[in-house]
Design an enzyme around this catalytic site. Structure first.
Site, PDB file in Angstrom:
ATOM      1  CE  LYS A  65      -2.091   0.778   3.562  1.00  0.00           C
ATOM      2  NZ  LYS A  65      -1.800   1.820   4.572  1.00  0.00           N
TER       3      LYS A  65
ATOM      4  NE  ARG B 193       1.808  -5.873  12.864  1.00  0.00           N
ATOM      5  CZ  ARG B 193       2.665  -6.797  13.293  1.00  0.00           C
ATOM      6  NH1 ARG B 193       3.070  -7.487  13.762  1.00  0.00           N
ATOM      7  NH2 ARG B 193       3.272  -7.158  12.438  1.00  0.00           N
TER       8      ARG B 193
ATOM      9  NE  ARG C 292      12.159  -4.231  12.619  1.00  0.00           N
ATOM     10  CZ  ARG C 292      11.667  -3.046  11.864  1.00  0.00           C
ATOM     11  NH1 ARG C 292      10.498  -3.245  11.148  1.00  0.00           N
ATOM     12  NH2 ARG C 292      12.228  -2.706  10.741  1.00  0.00           N
TER      13      ARG C 292
ATOM     14  NE  ARG D 282       9.327  -6.786   7.675  1.00  0.00           N
ATOM     15  CZ  ARG D 282       7.901  -5.882   7.745  1.00  0.00           C
ATOM     16  NH1 ARG D 282       7.924  -5.459   7.026  1.00  0.00           N
ATOM     17  NH2 ARG D 282       7.660  -5.811   8.771  1.00  0.00           N
TER      18      ARG D 282
ATOM     19  NE  ARG E 149      -4.557   3.710  11.260  1.00  0.00           N
ATOM     20  CZ  ARG E 149      -3.306   2.752  10.800  1.00  0.00           C
ATOM     21  NH1 ARG E 149      -3.407   1.635  10.695  1.00  0.00           N
ATOM     22  NH2 ARG E 149      -2.228   2.942  10.718  1.00  0.00           N
TER      23      ARG E 149
END
Ligand SMILES: [Zn+2]
Length: 222
Positions: A17, A175, A164, A132, A93
């Site tokens: 995005k 999420r 992470r 990642r 949001r």
């Protein structure tokens, strides 16, 4: 009366995005507004709502709806952005934010042109994010499919490359579920207004951008 295009761009984390928002802004000559940028601009300008928003961000907390909305409204008015056009990235949001934005734009007689939803399947974004790996020192990003030359060692600076904490599969899934819950009513809202276009977000950045541009131009021409 000529005025810029008014767009919002919705999509999961990992949908590409941010990249598409930058390209849209460039192509249509409009402002790219991420909420983080708006908060920082408001705080620099010293507005009370901007300073309040930054306090929440600095504490790592979500900025409440009413403050987000005040900041977005002030910054849009200040910059003349309702006339010049914008692509909103990361806002709205919540349904309440979407409804308030719609009312704000209606009051200014500057309706939103298109709400774009970038569709990328959950398993794809999960793989992109959970795969990642990031250098703890310089922030260079790797992926399980594109690792550094020496395992766990950054090609650029020799720092430690690791995952992470919030990139684990469980945390990304959480999420994504939160995003889904918050976003479904927003999509329904824009669908009901006839402003929603759903774009297949799979493929190269160029391919996706071609789809987005064609859909937006189609809406503007019609
Ligand atoms: Zn590094």
């Amino acid at each position: 009366m000529t005025s810029g295009v008014r767009l919002i761009l919705l999509g999961k984390q990992g949908s590409g995005k941010g990249t598409q928002a930058v390209r849209l802004a460039d192509h249509y000559g409009i402002a790219h507004l991420s909420t983080g940028d708006l908060f920082r601009a408001a705080a620099r300008a010293g507005t009370p709502s901007g300073l309040e928003a930054i306090e929440y961000m600095d504490r790592g907390e979500l900025v409440p709806d009413d403050i987000v909305l005040k900041v977005v409204r002030e910054q849009m008015r200040r910059g003349g952005l309702m006339d010049d056009g914008f692509v909103l990235d990361g806002f709205p949001r919540t349904l309440a934010q979407a409804e308030a934005l719609e009312a704000e734009l209606a009051a200014a007689d500057r309706p939103l042109d298109v709400a774009i939803d970038l569709e990328v399947p959950t398993e794809i974004v999960l793989d992109r994010i959970a795969g990642r790996r990031v250098c703890e020192d310089c922030g260079t990003t790797y992926h399980l499919t594109m690792p550094p030359k020496v395992a766990g060692v950054c090609d650029v600076c020799g720092g430690t490359v690791s995952q992470r904490d919030d990139d684990t599969e469980a945390s990304v899934m959480r999420r994504l579920e939160l995003y889904h819950t918050a976003t479904m009513p927003i999509l329904d809202f824009y669908r009901g207004l006839g402003r929603l276009v759903e774009i297949d977000g799979m493929g190269s950045g160029d391919e996706v951008f071609d789809r987005v541009r064609t859909a937006v131009d189609g809406r503007l021409g019609g």
